[in-house]
Design an enzyme around this catalytic site. Structure first.
Site, mmCIF file in Angstrom:
data_model
loop_
_atom_site.group_PDB
_atom_site.id
_atom_site.type_symbol
_atom_site.label_atom_id
_atom_site.label_comp_id
_atom_site.label_asym_id
_atom_site.label_seq_id
_atom_site.Cartn_x
_atom_site.Cartn_y
_atom_site.Cartn_z
ATOM 1 N N GLU A 52 17.698 24.957 -11.023
ATOM 2 C CA GLU A 52 17.414 26.105 -11.176
ATOM 3 C C GLU A 52 17.419 27.119 -9.855
ATOM 4 O OE1 GLU A 52 13.321 28.468 -13.256
ATOM 5 O OE2 GLU A 52 13.206 26.122 -12.311
ATOM 6 N N LYS A 137 16.574 33.652 -17.668
ATOM 7 C CA LYS A 137 15.741 32.899 -18.190
ATOM 8 C C LYS A 137 14.551 34.074 -18.961
ATOM 9 C CE LYS A 137 11.759 29.927 -16.572
ATOM 10 N NZ LYS A 137 11.077 29.373 -15.303
ATOM 11 N N CYS A 171 13.899 25.433 -16.761
ATOM 12 C CA CYS A 171 12.441 24.887 -16.296
ATOM 13 C C CYS A 171 11.592 24.984 -17.656
ATOM 14 C CB CYS A 171 12.049 25.599 -15.270
ATOM 15 S SG CYS A 171 10.724 24.931 -14.443
#
Length: 338
Positions: A52, A137, A171
């Site tokens: 990430e 995200k 994540c």
């Protein structure tokens, strides 16, 4: 190319990179990523997964400082961010093309309009060097909201790659059941989950174990392969975040804060994982192994009740404003006769 065992079920070697960026140095980090792509491809990898926001920092200061104290660090992060259409990403695409491998890598993506706005973005780069897509995200986790804006549904997509139908989440998104289901419902068979090392979580939280649990859950539920790539913490990052705050050094040195590995469609670990240290994990995967587990639980097929449950995913791209311009007057001399 992958060895094909059926019309769409290849065998491939995949690589998960566990490494730290060169902190807030985009050029040096891109060079490091290119070298790691070359190394992984040299060892036969057809997919290389990176952590990430590997380019070029995770905002650890959000967990360690007040928002006022962290504002200067945010400005540094913004100045070290990149555009998806910029030269740094082009260099990564060139590396993927030169080595003939699909690459998934996290970046801090700069908003094209709003100065100061950043997205936690995963790039999906094809083996031909094309930028297949980017996933922002959806919901930054906890303290991350100080750094990143949320993405929209336009990037909830599965991509056709030589290693198979590939999707990715960053994540904490890998705990979002509906986001994961949305990828599975598009035929995902290879899932890239990338993370950052997080020793600053609460003391009762074992980050390495939490990553493994999430990857196992997705593989077992969806009957897919999950490739996990997590960042490592470098001495450089620890020193920067501990400067003037010596108490942070012990916190940032907690073990079991990073985990990378590969999970098969039964929920089993393929090979050995990598915990905390830098390195590259390799695994040989056969998408034919996704067939038999579906006999037990096929949650996007026969083991569901779509007459009862229905998921709607809005993939409309969002913008801060929609502009509707007045129609231009028609030149009579340009009119097309009936």
């Amino acid at each position: 190319m992958s060895e094909v065992t059926g019309p769409f079920l290849p065998r491939s070697r995949v690589a998960a990179v566990q490494a730290a960026p060169v902190f807030l140095d985009v050029g040096a980090t891109v060079d490091k990523a290119r070298a790691l792509i070359a190394e992984a491809a040299g060892n036969g990898a057809q997919l290389v997964a990176f952590p990430e926001v590997f380019v070029a920092a995770y905002p650890y200061w959000n967990w360690l400082m007040t928002p006022i104290e962290g504002a200067e660090w945010h400005e540094q992060l913004y100045r070290a961010s990149v555009r998806a259409e910029g030269p740094e990403v082009a260099a990564l695409c060139d590396a993927a093309r030169d080595h003939g491998c699909t690459v998934v890598i996290g970046i801090n993506e700069r908003d094209p309009v709003s100065v100061g706005t950043l997205y936690n973005t995963n790039l999906i780069i094809g083996a031909d060097g094309s930028l297949l897509g980017r996933h922002r995200k959806l919901v930054p986790t906890w303290a991350e909201k100080l750094s990143w804006a949320g993405g929209d549904g336009s990037s909830i997509r599965v991509y056709d790659t030589p290693v198979g139908p590939l999707g990715t989440l960053a994540c904490g998104e890998n705990t979002n059941t509906l986001a994961r289901f949305a990828l599975l419902s598009q035929g995902e068979l290879v899932h890239v989950a990338n993370y950052i090392a997080l020793p600053v979580a609460p003391a009762s939280y074992n980050m390495a174990e939490a990553i493994k649990i999430r990857a196992t859950a997705h593989s077992f539920e969806g009957k897919v392969f999950t490739i996990v790539a997590c960042s490592a913490l470098s001495a450089e990052i620890v020193a920067a975040m501990s400067d003037g705050r010596p108490q942070n050094r012990d916190l940032l040195s907690r073990p079991n804060s990073a985990w990378s590995g590969v999970i098969d469609p039964h929920g089993n670990l393929v090979g050995e994982p990598l915990i905390d240290d830098e390195g590259i994990i390799y695994a040989d995967i056969d998408l034919g192994e996704c067939i038999r587990p579906k006999l037990m639980h096929d949650i996007i097929g026969g083991y569901n009740r779509f007459d009862i449950f229905n998921l709607t995913v809005d993939r409309t791209p969002r913008a801060s404003a929609q502009f509707v311009d007045a129609p231009q007057p028609v030149d009579p001399d340009q009119e097309t006769p009936p």
